[in-house]
Design a protein around this motif. Structure first.
Motif, short mmCIF file in Angstrom:
data_model
loop_
_atom_site.label_atom_id
_atom_site.label_comp_id
_atom_site.label_asym_id
_atom_site.label_seq_id
_atom_site.Cartn_x
_atom_site.Cartn_y
_atom_site.Cartn_z
N ALA A 1 2.40 1.72 -3.39
CA ALA A 1 1.43 2.14 -4.39
C ALA A 1 1.12 3.64 -4.27
CB ALA A 1 0.15 1.32 -4.25
N LEU A 2 0.97 4.12 -3.04
CA LEU A 2 0.73 5.55 -2.84
C LEU A 2 1.94 6.37 -3.25
CD1 LEU A 2 -1.10 5.40 0.60
CD2 LEU A 2 -2.10 6.18 -1.55
N THR B 1 -4.35 0.04 -3.85
CA THR B 1 -4.56 0.84 -2.64
C THR B 1 -5.98 0.73 -2.10
OG1 THR B 1 -5.01 2.76 -4.03
CG2 THR B 1 -2.78 2.51 -3.21
N PRO C 1 -8.70 2.81 -1.94
CA PRO C 1 -8.96 3.88 -0.96
C PRO C 1 -10.38 3.88 -0.42
CG PRO C 1 -8.85 4.75 -3.20
CD PRO C 1 -8.39 3.33 -3.28
N ALA D 1 -6.84 2.35 5.73
CA ALA D 1 -5.44 2.77 5.81
C ALA D 1 -5.27 3.85 6.88
CB ALA D 1 -4.97 3.29 4.46
N THR E 1 0.83 -1.21 0.00
CA THR E 1 0.00 0.00 0.00
C THR E 1 0.86 1.25 0.00
OG1 THR E 1 -1.74 -1.16 1.22
CG2 THR E 1 -1.81 1.25 1.25
N VAL F 1 -0.74 7.40 5.25
CA VAL F 1 -1.07 7.84 3.89
C VAL F 1 -0.44 9.20 3.61
CG1 VAL F 1 -2.96 8.60 2.39
CG2 VAL F 1 -3.20 6.50 3.74
#
Length: 297
Positions: A98-99, A131, A133, A138, A95, A143
Motif C-alpha cells: 500500500a505504501l 495503511t 498511519p 509500522a 502495508t 516505511v
C-alpha cells in the motif's frame, strides 16, 4: 474498440500483479536464508540471464535514446526490487504494498484528468484505510524503504512506457533487466555469494520467472494499451492482492478497516479499466500501439 483495448491492458496488469504478490510471498522464506537484499539479487540475476539468453539483443539495433531509457529503467527496476524487499522484511506484505502504491498513485493524479483523477482519489482513500498511519505501529525504517520504493515505482511506470514505445516486443527488457542485475550485484551480491547453495540458486531461478520476468513483460505490454494515469490507478489493486495473499499464504490477518480499503481500491481499479484506454490522438501520453513499433535503428 477502445474499451476492449483497455480491458486487454487491464487484464495484463491484473495478471502481473498476481504474479508479483505470489512471487513476493514465495520470497519471504528465502529472506530468512539470504536476507532481503539476497532474495532480490537472486531474482534479478536470473531474470537478467534469462532475458539475455532468450531475446539475445543486439545493441546496434537500438537507438541511443532507447538505450538510455533501457539503462535508466534497469536502475529503477533494481531500486524498486531491493527497496521493496527490504520493506517486506519489516512490514506486513499488504502495508508495504500500500505504501509502495503511492508511487503509481502520484503518476495517476498527475497524468489523469476528470473522472480518471476521481478514481485515483478513491484509490488513495483505499490505501489510507489499508495503511492506517494513525495507528503508529509500522516500523519507521520499513516505511522509509517502502516510500523509497514508491518513488522508484513511479519512475518505473514512466520509463516502461517510454521503452515500450521505442522498441517492439520485449526487446527493451533485454536491456533493462541485465542492467538491474548488475546494479543488484554491486549493491547486494558480495554479501550473498558465500551463502548460496545449489538449492537456493534453483529456487531463485523459479522465482525469477514468477517475479520479475513474467509480470514485467505483462506490464510493458499493458502500458502500450493504457494511459500511465489509468495504469497507475489500476495498480491500486496490488495492495488488495497483497493483503489477501498475505492472509492466505503468510497468515497476516487484516482488520475491518483494511477490508474496507480493499473495497475502495477494487472500485478504483474497475473505474480505471473502463476509462483508461490510450487513444490514437498522437499526444505524448496517448499514442496508438495496436500495431507493433519497430526497433529504432
Amino acid at each position: 474498440m477502445a474499451i476492449s483495448y483497455a480491458r486487454t491492458g487491464a487484464s495484463m496488469a491484473v495478471a502481473s500483479m498476481l504474479c508479483v504478490q505470489l512471487g513476493l510471498a514465495a520470497s519471504v522464506g528465502m529472506i530468512d536464508q539470504v536476507g532481503a537484499g539476497g532474495a532480490a539479487w537472486l531474482r534479478l540475476f536470473w531474470a537478467g540471464v534469462l532475458l539475455l539468453v532468450v531475446v539475445r539483443p543486439r545493441l546496434s539495433a537500438f537507438s541511443r535514446e532507447a538505450l538510455r531509457a533501457g539503462v535508466a529503467l534497469g536502475v529503477v527496476t533494481a531500486g524498486v526490487t531491493l527497496l521493496f524487499m527490504a520493506a517486506v522484511d519489516r512490514l506486513p506484505l499488504g502495508t508495504a504494498s500500500a505504501l509502495e502504491f503511492l508511487g503509481p498513485l502520484g503518476v495517476a493524479v498527475v497524468r489523469s484528468r476528470g473522472v480518471g483523477r476521481a478514481w485515483a482519489l478513491v484509490a488513495a482513500l483505499g490505501v489510507l484505510c489499508l495503511t492506517q498511519p494513525w495507528a503508529g505501529s509500522a516500523d519507521p525504517v520499513g516505511v522509509a524503504f517502502a516510500l523509497a520504493a514508491a518513488v522508484c515505482w513511479a519512475a518505473y511506470i514512466l520509463l516502461t512506457q517510454r521503452v515500450g514505445e521505442a522498441v517492439s516486443g520485449v526487446a527493451g527488457l533485454s536491456i533493462s533487466m541485465p542492467v538491474a542485475a548488475l546494479v543488484a550485484t554491486v549493491v547486494a551480491g558480495p554479501g550473498v555469494v558465500g551463502r548460496l547453495t545449489p538449492e537456493l540458486m534453483l529456487a531463485g531461478l523459479g522465482l525469477a520467472i514468477l517475479l520479475p520476468v513474467v509480470p514485467f513483460t505483462l506490464e510493458l505490454l499493458a502500458l502500450r494499451r493504457l494511459t500511465t494515469g489509468a495504469f497507475g490507478t489500476l495498480m491500486a489493486l496490488e495492495p488488495a492482492f497483497a493483503l489477501m495473499i498475505g492472509f492466505v499464504a503468510l497468515h497476516q490477518v487484516p482488520n475491518l478497516l483494511a477490508v474496507l480499503g480493499i473495497g475502495f481500491v477494487v472500485a478504483a481499479g474497475i473505474g480505471a479499466e473502463r476509462s483508461g484506454a490510450r487513444t490514437n490522438a498522437g499526444t505524448a501520453d496517448e499514442i496508438d500501439h495496436s500495431r507493433p513499433v519497430p526497433i529504432q535503428a
